[in-house]
Design a protein around this motif. Structure first.
Motif, PDB file in Angstrom:
ATOM      1  N   GLU A 114       0.907  -1.367  -0.124  1.00  0.00           N
ATOM      2  CA  GLU A 114      -0.200  -0.151   0.099  1.00  0.00           C
ATOM      3  C   GLU A 114       0.830   1.303  -0.115  1.00  0.00           C
ATOM      4  N   PHE A 115       2.005   1.105   0.171  1.00  0.00           N
ATOM      5  CA  PHE A 115       3.006   2.318   0.245  1.00  0.00           C
ATOM      6  C   PHE A 115       4.145   2.481  -0.821  1.00  0.00           C
ATOM      7  N   LYS A 116       4.694   3.365  -1.114  1.00  0.00           N
ATOM      8  CA  LYS A 116       5.604   3.566  -1.910  1.00  0.00           C
ATOM      9  C   LYS A 116       7.226   3.389  -1.226  1.00  0.00           C
ATOM     10  N   ASP A 117       8.048   2.959  -2.125  1.00  0.00           N
ATOM     11  CA  ASP A 117       9.548   2.757  -1.632  1.00  0.00           C
ATOM     12  C   ASP A 117       9.694   4.131  -1.027  1.00  0.00           C
ATOM     13  N   GLY A 118      10.377   3.800   0.543  1.00  0.00           N
ATOM     14  CA  GLY A 118      10.897   4.868   1.289  1.00  0.00           C
ATOM     15  C   GLY A 118       9.813   5.556   1.858  1.00  0.00           C
ATOM     16  N   GLU A 119       8.340   5.216   1.767  1.00  0.00           N
ATOM     17  CA  GLU A 119       7.323   6.015   2.690  1.00  0.00           C
ATOM     18  C   GLU A 119       7.454   5.575   4.067  1.00  0.00           C
ATOM     19  N   LYS A 120       7.702   4.303   4.132  1.00  0.00           N
ATOM     20  CA  LYS A 120       7.540   4.050   5.736  1.00  0.00           C
ATOM     21  C   LYS A 120       8.913   2.863   6.091  1.00  0.00           C
ATOM     22  N   THR A 121       9.022   2.603   7.201  1.00  0.00           N
ATOM     23  CA  THR A 121      10.330   1.520   7.570  1.00  0.00           C
ATOM     24  C   THR A 121       9.482   0.870   9.027  1.00  0.00           C
TER      25      THR A 121
END
Ligand code: ATP
Ligand code: MG
Length: 558
Positions: free
Chosen positions: A174-181
């Motif tokens: 659901e999220f793009k690369d780098g958006e969350k960790t």
């Protein structure tokens, strides 16, 4: 043309038994049960292996072999963007060629992705991990420095439920690369920066070479590596010094994951070699920029390059044994590696006569059409390799550098009026020479003394020089490639730069006829010219190509 049989014996295993500090750790940890040792060699399949990896292979497989334990080959393939099956295959080939066996223990970190995920979920449930929305740049600012503590992320205190929900949604794409960790919740004020809430999962919408598009989140090295070791029941996880500061995190991960017998991480110094780049990233750049003939270019410090050049597994294991293992980073003289291959080949390789830069000799008092087969020993230090017959005829070739029109002092080879021994044959005296219109010597005339036949017991007079030769009527033509170090120190920057003159091609090398039976990969000494190996890549039924492995002399002293 056939390939040389590469099966090799393993009388040395590239590991000194007389000990390094690792032996005492192992004995302390395992007591009487040193045969319980279980190590692993964990390459990332993002390039070909190099001589530095050989050190790690000899250490890991060597320790297991020495103590009667086990060593796994494990591909640390947690970074989908740089990895490839081509590398997996080459790494397997190289480890095997070096003489080590992983038996049925070939593993891929990617086969543990489900387990890693479950462990991450458990950490979230225990309140030991959280989903963070800080950007990479913000995270750097929050991390602090060696002098100042870090700052806690504003997302650090999300509820377990929210973290579980967000982590599932990360997994579901659901999220793009780098958006969350996903980050471990440890201690932002730890003096060890690695313990300041390190990232353990990142989002990467990328296909993986084994799991395809199943995952769009991938574990970080510092999270995955200790788990891989623990899952495989590794007892001693041997790695290079740069991971020393990561050890507390390694220990934290296996402890929090609940493993009962956590592996012990032990660090040792990386191998560095003079005149050599030793990082897959830099080696890959040379390949991609077309500066070398692939990963197995004979100038490359890769295992495949060394193999193609003519290095033997025995010589590489011997090298790894000699350099030893310590914690102090240092650069080893490339001359030591050359020493090891000379030492290995000196009693093994046939010594032949090959003329690299031919100059014709006419023996004016030798009957036209006559051929005499003179006997020459195959190896002066190993009689077991026997003898061979070499045709001697009226017209011969010698090395251009073995003749001087006006000899300088101490030149004991051929010159007008001078007598030398032609190896295995007769004493010849130079009577005349011919030059072309440019003043280049094209032919040397000699007379031979029938009394001086080698092996006939002749002791009448001594000559100062012995030179090698081949018959002009009966020889094999080949190309020889001579190498210099691929990299040179740039005096201005102190960096290494490509040596423009690292390859010299000699197109017209003439070799004794017996070399026609040589097989790809076979090694010889060419008298006075060095050790050579039949190139496995460019040799065809119509063209014989030799790589010079190493010259005979070195300035390097043991
Ligand atoms: P590079 O920087 O060349 O890419 P790496 O450490 O990233 O090397 P890996 O595939 O991760 O390469 O290495 C596999 C194993 O080999 C690791 O345990 C690593 O510590 C070891 N290794 C890599 N380079 C050297 C070296 N120069 N000397 C000793 N061991 C090495
Ligand atoms: Mg690496």
């Amino acid at each position: 043309m056939k390939e040389e049989n590469t099966l090799n014996t393993t009388e040395n295993n590239g590991l000194s038994e007389t000990g390094n500090f690792i032996h005492s750790y192992i004995q302390d940890d395992l007591g009487e049960n040193t045969n319980k040792i279980h190590t692993r060699f964990p390459p990332e399949p993002n390039g070909y292996l190099h001589i530095g990896h050989a050190k790690s292979i000899c250490l890991n497989f060597g320790l297991a072999k020495l103590y009667g334990g086990k060593c796994n080959l494990r591909f640390d393939d947690t970074n989908p963007t740089k990895e490839d099956v081509e590398y997996v295959e080459s790494i397997k080939e190289d480890v095997k060629w070096l003489g080590f066996a992983w038996e049925d223990r070939l593993y891929f970190a990617s086969s543990y992705f489900d387990q890693f995920f479950d462990i991450a979920v458990d950490l979230i449930k225990k309140g030991k991990a959280f989903v963070c929305d800080l950007t990479a740049e913000e995270m750097r600012e929050y991390r602090g420095t060696l002098q100042t503590p870090g700052k806690e992320s504003p997302y650090r205190n999300r509820s377990v439920e929210e973290n579980l929900d967000l982590f599932m949604r990360m997994k579901n794409g659901e999220f793009k690369d780098g958006e969350k960790t996903l980050r471990a919740k440890i201690d932002m004020s730890s003096p060890n920066i690695n313990m300041r809430d390190p990232v353990i999962y990142r989002i990467a919408h990328a296909s993986h070479h084994t799991t395809g598009d199943k995952w769009c989140i991938y574990p970080m090295y510092d999270f995955a590596h200790p788990l891989e070791d623990a899952i495989e029941n590794i007892t001693h996880s041997i790695c290079t010094m740069e991971f020393e500061d990561h050890r507390p995190l390694y220990d934290w991960v296996v402890r929090e994951a609940g493993f009962k017998n956590p592996p012990r991480q032990i660090e040792f110094a990386r191998l560095g070699l003079t005149n050599t780049v030793m990082s897959k990233r830099k080696l890959r750049a040379l390949v991609e920029d077309g500066l070398v003939d692939g990963w197995d270019d004979p100038r490359m410090p890769t295992i495949s390059g060394l193999r193609r050049r003519g290095y033997t597994p025995e010589s590489i294991r011997d090298f790894c044994e000699r350099i030893g293992v310590s914690k102090a980073n240092s650069k080893v003289d490339s001359g030591l590696l050359e020493y090891c291959i000379r030492d290995d080949l000196k009693g093994k390789a046939k010594v032949l006569m090959a003329v690299l830069d031919p100059l014709k000799v006419v023996v004016t008092n030798y009957p036209e059409g006559q051929v005499e087969y003179v006997e020459v020993e195959n190896n002066p230090v190993n009689e077991e390799i026997g003898k061979r017959l070499v045709p001697f005829t009226r017209e011969l070739y010698i090395e251009r550098s073995d003749f001087m029109e006006e000899p300088v002092k101490k030149f004991f080879r051929l010159a007008p009026g001078k007598e030398v021994r032609f190896k295995g044959a007769y004493f010849l005296t130079c009577t005349d020479f011919v030059k072309d219109e440019n003043g280049v010597v094209t032919e040397v005339h000699c007379t031979y003394d029938p009394e001086t036949k080698c092996g006939s017991g002749f002791e009448g007079r001594k000559v100062k020089g012995t030179i090698h030769w081949v018959s002009a009527d009966d020889h094999v033509k080949a190309e020889a490639r001579l190498y210099d170090y691929m990299m040179l120190d740039d005096e201005e920057t102190g960096d290494l730069k490509m040596n423009e003159n690292s390859l010299e091609v000699l197109p017209n090398v003439l070799i004794e006829p017996c070399v026609k039976d040589a097989v790809k990969g076979e090694k010889f000494q060419f008298m006075r010219n060095g050790y050579f190996c039949v190139d496995t890549k460019d040799t065809t039924d119509d063209k014989l190509v030799f790589n010079r492995i190493v010259s005979l002399k070195s300035s390097f002293k043991l």
